[in-house]
Design a protein around this motif. Sequence first.
Motif, PDB file in Angstrom:
ATOM      1  N   ARG A 155      29.520 -11.525  38.730  1.00 49.80           N
ATOM      2  CA  ARG A 155      28.177 -11.306  38.199  1.00 49.80           C
ATOM      3  C   ARG A 155      27.264 -10.699  39.239  1.00 49.80           C
ATOM      4  NH1 ARG A 155      26.079 -15.909  34.097  1.00 49.80           N
ATOM      5  NH2 ARG A 155      27.665 -15.534  32.510  1.00 49.80           N
ATOM      6  N   PHE A 156      26.193 -10.112  38.719  1.00 51.03           N
ATOM      7  CA  PHE A 156      25.224  -9.439  39.587  1.00 51.03           C
ATOM      8  C   PHE A 156      23.828  -9.915  39.220  1.00 51.03           C
ATOM      9  CE2 PHE A 156      22.036  -6.153  40.089  1.00 51.03           C
ATOM     10  CZ  PHE A 156      22.243  -5.715  41.389  1.00 51.03           C
ATOM     11  N   ALA A 157      22.981 -10.148  40.214  1.00 55.08           N
ATOM     12  CA  ALA A 157      21.576 -10.435  39.940  1.00 55.08           C
ATOM     13  C   ALA A 157      20.718  -9.800  41.024  1.00 55.08           C
ATOM     14  CB  ALA A 157      21.338 -11.943  39.891  1.00 55.08           C
ATOM     15  N   ALA A 158      19.600  -9.228  40.613  1.00 51.65           N
ATOM     16  CA  ALA A 158      18.637  -8.672  41.567  1.00 51.65           C
ATOM     17  C   ALA A 158      17.247  -9.014  41.062  1.00 51.65           C
ATOM     18  CB  ALA A 158      18.805  -7.171  41.700  1.00 51.65           C
ATOM     19  N   VAL A 159      16.283  -8.970  41.981  1.00 49.76           N
ATOM     20  CA  VAL A 159      14.937  -9.386  41.627  1.00 49.76           C
ATOM     21  C   VAL A 159      14.089  -8.205  41.168  1.00 49.76           C
ATOM     22  CG1 VAL A 159      12.858 -10.560  42.440  1.00 49.76           C
ATOM     23  CG2 VAL A 159      15.102 -11.220  43.367  1.00 49.76           C
ATOM     24  N   PHE A 160      14.007  -7.180  42.009  1.00 47.97           N
ATOM     25  CA  PHE A 160      13.073  -6.085  41.753  1.00 47.97           C
ATOM     26  C   PHE A 160      13.808  -4.802  41.380  1.00 47.97           C
ATOM     27  CE2 PHE A 160      10.982  -8.697  45.149  1.00 47.97           C
ATOM     28  CZ  PHE A 160      10.011  -9.258  44.334  1.00 47.97           C
ATOM     29  N   ALA A 161      13.087  -3.949  40.625  1.00 52.45           N
ATOM     30  CA  ALA A 161      13.574  -2.589  40.401  1.00 52.45           C
ATOM     31  C   ALA A 161      13.191  -1.786  41.641  1.00 52.45           C
ATOM     32  CB  ALA A 161      12.935  -1.999  39.159  1.00 52.45           C
ATOM     33  N   TYR A 162      14.151  -1.064  42.194  1.00 50.27           N
ATOM     34  CA  TYR A 162      13.898  -0.336  43.450  1.00 50.27           C
ATOM     35  C   TYR A 162      13.089   0.919  43.156  1.00 50.27           C
ATOM     36  CZ  TYR A 162      14.862   1.622  48.067  1.00 50.27           C
ATOM     37  OH  TYR A 162      14.747   2.141  49.334  1.00 50.27           O
ATOM     38  N   GLU A 163      11.782   0.765  43.015  1.00 53.35           N
ATOM     39  CA  GLU A 163      10.865   1.870  42.751  1.00 53.35           C
ATOM     40  C   GLU A 163       9.463   1.412  43.123  1.00 53.35           C
ATOM     41  OE1 GLU A 163      11.864   2.015  38.593  1.00 53.35           O
ATOM     42  OE2 GLU A 163      10.155   0.749  38.048  1.00 53.35           O
ATOM     43  N   ARG A 192      35.064 -18.740  46.776  1.00 51.79           N
ATOM     44  CA  ARG A 192      33.857 -18.347  46.046  1.00 51.79           C
ATOM     45  C   ARG A 192      32.798 -17.847  47.028  1.00 51.79           C
ATOM     46  NH1 ARG A 192      36.223 -22.026  43.034  1.00 51.79           N
ATOM     47  NH2 ARG A 192      35.920 -23.490  44.738  1.00 51.79           N
ATOM     48  N   VAL A 193      32.381 -16.605  46.808  1.00 50.26           N
ATOM     49  CA  VAL A 193      31.457 -15.983  47.761  1.00 50.26           C
ATOM     50  C   VAL A 193      30.266 -15.368  47.029  1.00 50.26           C
ATOM     51  CG1 VAL A 193      31.207 -14.203  49.547  1.00 50.26           C
ATOM     52  CG2 VAL A 193      33.362 -15.451  49.346  1.00 50.26           C
ATOM     53  N   VAL A 194      29.072 -15.595  47.559  1.00 47.86           N
ATOM     54  CA  VAL A 194      27.886 -14.868  47.108  1.00 47.86           C
ATOM     55  C   VAL A 194      27.577 -13.825  48.172  1.00 47.86           C
ATOM     56  CG1 VAL A 194      25.388 -15.018  46.681  1.00 47.86           C
ATOM     57  CG2 VAL A 194      26.914 -16.743  45.714  1.00 47.86           C
ATOM     58  N   LEU A 195      27.641 -12.568  47.774  1.00 50.53           N
ATOM     59  CA  LEU A 195      27.410 -11.450  48.686  1.00 50.53           C
ATOM     60  C   LEU A 195      25.965 -10.976  48.541  1.00 50.53           C
ATOM     61  CD1 LEU A 195      28.656  -9.094  50.524  1.00 50.53           C
ATOM     62  CD2 LEU A 195      28.934  -7.857  48.363  1.00 50.53           C
ATOM     63  N   VAL A 196      25.215 -10.983  49.650  1.00 50.37           N
ATOM     64  CA  VAL A 196      23.798 -10.618  49.599  1.00 50.37           C
ATOM     65  C   VAL A 196      23.578  -9.237  50.208  1.00 50.37           C
ATOM     66  CG1 VAL A 196      21.477 -11.251  50.399  1.00 50.37           C
ATOM     67  CG2 VAL A 196      23.077 -13.042  49.692  1.00 50.37           C
ATOM     68  N   ASP A 197      22.753  -8.422  49.537  1.00 49.65           N
ATOM     69  CA  ASP A 197      22.328  -7.140  50.111  1.00 49.65           C
ATOM     70  C   ASP A 197      20.848  -6.951  49.802  1.00 49.65           C
ATOM     71  OD1 ASP A 197      22.511  -4.851  51.560  1.00 49.65           O
ATOM     72  OD2 ASP A 197      23.847  -3.786  50.185  1.00 49.65           O
ATOM     73  N   ASP A 198      20.184  -6.069  50.541  1.00 49.40           N
ATOM     74  CA  ASP A 198      18.766  -5.836  50.231  1.00 49.40           C
ATOM     75  C   ASP A 198      18.609  -4.928  49.019  1.00 49.40           C
ATOM     76  OD1 ASP A 198      19.786  -3.791  51.782  1.00 49.40           O
ATOM     77  OD2 ASP A 198      17.943  -3.429  52.887  1.00 49.40           O
ATOM     78  N   VAL A 199      19.315  -3.793  49.016  1.00 49.95           N
ATOM     79  CA  VAL A 199      19.203  -2.867  47.889  1.00 49.95           C
ATOM     80  C   VAL A 199      20.587  -2.467  47.398  1.00 49.95           C
ATOM     81  CG1 VAL A 199      18.254  -0.687  47.064  1.00 49.95           C
ATOM     82  CG2 VAL A 199      17.171  -1.857  48.959  1.00 49.95           C
ATOM     83  N   LEU A 231       4.832  -6.348  41.794  1.00 51.86           N
ATOM     84  CA  LEU A 231       6.100  -5.687  42.161  1.00 51.86           C
ATOM     85  C   LEU A 231       6.950  -5.478  40.907  1.00 51.86           C
ATOM     86  CD1 LEU A 231       6.910  -7.742  45.377  1.00 51.86           C
ATOM     87  CD2 LEU A 231       6.488  -5.284  45.301  1.00 51.86           C
ATOM     88  N   PRO A 232       7.517  -4.272  40.724  1.00 51.75           N
ATOM     89  CA  PRO A 232       8.284  -4.023  39.494  1.00 51.75           C
ATOM     90  C   PRO A 232       9.555  -4.869  39.443  1.00 51.75           C
ATOM     91  CG  PRO A 232       8.474  -2.162  41.015  1.00 51.75           C
ATOM     92  CD  PRO A 232       7.467  -3.093  41.603  1.00 51.75           C
ATOM     93  N   SER A 268       6.145   0.030  44.406  1.00 51.30           N
ATOM     94  CA  SER A 268       5.791  -0.879  45.498  1.00 51.30           C
ATOM     95  C   SER A 268       6.980  -1.720  45.971  1.00 51.30           C
ATOM     96  CB  SER A 268       4.627  -1.777  45.086  1.00 51.30           C
ATOM     97  OG  SER A 268       4.956  -2.517  43.928  1.00 51.30           O
ATOM     98  N   ALA A 269       7.979  -1.930  45.094  1.00 48.47           N
ATOM     99  CA  ALA A 269       9.157  -2.697  45.535  1.00 48.47           C
ATOM    100  C   ALA A 269       9.951  -1.879  46.565  1.00 48.47           C
ATOM    101  CB  ALA A 269      10.050  -3.048  44.346  1.00 48.47           C
ATOM    102  N   ARG A 270       9.968  -0.551  46.360  1.00 51.84           N
ATOM    103  CA  ARG A 270      10.644   0.315  47.318  1.00 51.84           C
ATOM    104  C   ARG A 270       9.895   0.278  48.660  1.00 51.84           C
ATOM    105  NH1 ARG A 270      10.508   5.594  48.574  1.00 51.84           N
ATOM    106  NH2 ARG A 270      12.477   6.419  49.387  1.00 51.84           N
ATOM    107  N   GLU A 271       8.567   0.321  48.588  1.00 53.98           N
ATOM    108  CA  GLU A 271       7.750   0.234  49.802  1.00 53.98           C
ATOM    109  C   GLU A 271       8.011  -1.077  50.542  1.00 53.98           C
ATOM    110  OE1 GLU A 271       3.367   1.051  49.957  1.00 53.98           O
ATOM    111  OE2 GLU A 271       3.821   1.814  47.951  1.00 53.98           O
ATOM    112  N   LEU A 272       8.091  -2.156  49.775  1.00 54.79           N
ATOM    113  CA  LEU A 272       8.324  -3.477  50.358  1.00 54.79           C
ATOM    114  C   LEU A 272       9.663  -3.506  51.110  1.00 54.79           C
ATOM    115  CD1 LEU A 272       7.039  -6.532  50.086  1.00 54.79           C
ATOM    116  CD2 LEU A 272       9.083  -6.882  48.712  1.00 54.79           C
ATOM    117  N   VAL A 273      10.697  -2.958  50.475  1.00 58.34           N
ATOM    118  CA  VAL A 273      12.027  -2.940  51.102  1.00 58.34           C
ATOM    119  C   VAL A 273      11.994  -2.095  52.379  1.00 58.34           C
ATOM    120  CG1 VAL A 273      14.415  -2.181  50.824  1.00 58.34           C
ATOM    121  CG2 VAL A 273      13.287  -3.418  48.968  1.00 58.34           C
TER     122      VAL A 273
END
Length: 227
Positions: free
Chosen positions: A69-77, A187-194, A37-38, A79-84
């Motif tokens: 701050r921001f953190a994400a795992v995969f680049a949305y492209e 203090r809040v961690v906001l989660v989103d898929d993409v 996954l990218p 197979s990672a896009r397919e996974l999402v």
Amino acid sequence: MVDSLVQALLPARCLLCRGSLPVASSAGVCNACWQALPRLPDAACETCGEPTEVQPCLSCQTSPPPWRRFAAVFAYEGSARELVLLFKNGRDELARACAPYLWRRAQSFALSEKPTVTFVPMRPWRRLRRGYNQAELLATEVARLASWPQKKLLRRVASGTQKGQSRTSRHEQVARAFEPTGPSPQRVVLVDDVVTTGATAAACTRALKRSGAKEVWVLALAKALKR
Ligand SMILES: [Zn+2]
Ligand SMILES: [Zn+2]
């Protein structure tokens, strides 16, 4: 019923590469596909996730986003896009499989105190039709791994969508699309898929800040890179 019987007798296939699936694979995806996954580049801006040589990147220095701050795992492209997309379309078991990746990325936030985990809400009719909100499932799993409290802190505000609206008015609509459900923890961690443009995360962050949040960290499974 015949279909499900046939399904049960056929060897399981990986959702991404259609190759045969070893029993020990995670959530219907083979290990090779998980590995391939990218990912986002290691040298990513801590504030927006774009590749950068300096921290924060020049764009965040000129117009900083409202979150800390921001953190994400995969680049949305690829197979990672397919996974999402699979995750959005019925494969809710992917939440549990993706959560450890998110939790690992969240450690870059180096939080000194426990934050409250929340998620980007869906429109109620869409949530009803899909049966789940993928961002909420991810938030629940991350909260469980991290032993952080989780709470629904935002809701969607009904807004009339019309075809042919200008870009600006769509942007304004997103900015007004969320409101707090009540007072927010500090203090809040906001989660989103993409995260794509970041407009949704910014609108959610501002709504959280209006209701008492001092700092917000954004955690996403995938981010669309600008390049
Ligand atoms: Zn595979
Ligand atoms: Zn940046």
